[in-house]
Design an enzyme around this catalytic site. Structure first.
Site, PDB file in Angstrom:
ATOM      1  N   LYS A 280       0.845  -1.193   0.000  1.00 47.57           N
ATOM      2  CA  LYS A 280       0.000   0.000   0.000  1.00 47.57           C
ATOM      3  C   LYS A 280       0.880   1.243   0.000  1.00 47.57           C
ATOM      4  O   LYS A 280       1.734   1.425   0.882  1.00 47.57           O
ATOM      5  CB  LYS A 280      -0.854   0.028   1.261  1.00 47.57           C
ATOM      6  CG  LYS A 280      -2.246  -0.517   1.081  1.00 47.57           C
ATOM      7  CD  LYS A 280      -2.982  -0.340   2.379  1.00 47.57           C
ATOM      8  CE  LYS A 280      -4.455  -0.495   2.212  1.00 47.57           C
ATOM      9  NZ  LYS A 280      -5.150  -0.333   3.506  1.00 47.57           N
TER      10      LYS A 280
HETATM   11  C1  E4P Z   1      -8.424   0.269   3.428  1.00 46.27           C
HETATM   12  O1  E4P Z   1      -7.572  -0.278   2.794  1.00 46.27           O
HETATM   13  C2  E4P Z   1      -8.236   0.849   4.764  1.00 46.27           C
HETATM   14  O2  E4P Z   1      -7.477  -0.034   5.551  1.00 46.27           O
HETATM   15  C3  E4P Z   1      -9.531   1.048   5.506  1.00 46.27           C
HETATM   16  O3  E4P Z   1     -10.628   0.724   4.695  1.00 46.27           O
HETATM   17  C4  E4P Z   1      -9.670   2.327   6.240  1.00 46.27           C
HETATM   18  O4  E4P Z   1     -10.925   2.356   6.852  1.00 46.27           O
HETATM   19  P1  E4P Z   1     -11.314   3.409   7.967  1.00 46.27           P
HETATM   20  O5  E4P Z   1     -11.559   4.718   7.314  1.00 46.27           O
HETATM   21  O6  E4P Z   1     -12.563   2.871   8.594  1.00 46.27           O
HETATM   22  O7  E4P Z   1     -10.155   3.471   8.941  1.00 46.27           O
END
Ligand code: E4P
Length: 226
Positions: free
Chosen positions: A84
């Site tokens: 990521k």
């Molecule tokens: C996605 O890859 C992220 O890890 C995640 O969806 C973030 O979600 P949040 O906004 O609930 O922390």
């Protein structure tokens, strides 16, 4: 639409995979830190051995060269690791470099169509528009998913980046992500559990059993099903 689990919790991942509906996992530094002071590499490798698909783990570096070094290391931990990379300018540069090397990138923290366009042009395998966080500030997160899907569809020959609807907060988000044409939705474990729930199903199951038991008795039912 495929479903990924948005967690670093091994038990939840095992359960999701056992259900046969989870084909990938996304984590981020906040999710990993919820698991305590773990051996990060071993933890990621364990998740990768459980999941029959991509497992996204996030870099912490802020500059392109640091991201690339970190990403190369993390990508070497297992075949199904996806790195990521945040949707910054440094992130675009790192994505381009990593894509050239064959490292799969999930371009994360995406909040605009332009960021998604740059992700695709740089060669990201996935882009993650954060639906819930846009909703949190009074915007329409799902509209962004729809717009990215629509723009990507204009260039089927050149854009292969898959859209992961991320920051999913409730089951309605999953329905809307599927309607929008997102290839993947990454959902928290709690949302996965909610997706199957319907009070009429519970009432129906209870009534069928009650009706059966009234006539056949519970012992007969037991011998029928065993
Ligand atoms: C996605 O890859 C992220 O890890 C995640 O969806 C973030 O979600 P949040 O906004 O609930 O922390």
């Amino acid at each position: 639409m495929r479903l990924f689990l948005d967690t670093a919790n091994v038990e939840h991942i095992r359960h999701g995979v056992r259900l046969g509906v989870i084909t990938g996992v996304t984590t981020n530094p906040s999710l990993v830190s919820k698991e305590g002071n773990i051996d990060y590499k071993r933890h990621v490798q364990e998740i990768c051995s459980i999941v029959p698909g991509p497992v996204s783990t996030e870099v912490l570096s802020q500059d392109a060269s640091g991201m690339v070094v970190e990403a190369r290391e993390v990508a070497s931990w297992a075949e199904n690791v996806v790195v990521k990379i945040p949707a910054s300018l440094q992130g675009v540069e790192a994505t381009y470099e990593l894509a050239k090397e064959g490292v799969k990138v999930n371009f994360t923290l995406c909040f605009s169509v332009n960021q998604a366009l740059l992700a695709a042009l740089a060669g990201a395998t996935f882009v993650s528009p954060f639906v819930g966080r846009l909703d949190d500030i009074g915007e329409n997160g799902m509209r962004l998913v729809k717009e990215i899907v629509a723009v990507y569809k204009n260039y089927p020959d050149s854009i292969k980046t898959q859209v992961i609807a991320a920051s999913i907060r409730h089951p309605q988000h999953c329905i809307e992500a599927a309607q929008a044409g997102a290839q993947i939705s990454t959902v928290p474990y709690q949302v996965l559990m909610q997706m199957i729930q319907h009070p009429l199903t519970d009432i129906g199951i209870r009534r069928f059993l009650e009706d059966w038991n009234k006539v056949m008795g519970s012992t007969v039912l037991k011998s029928k099903v065993s």
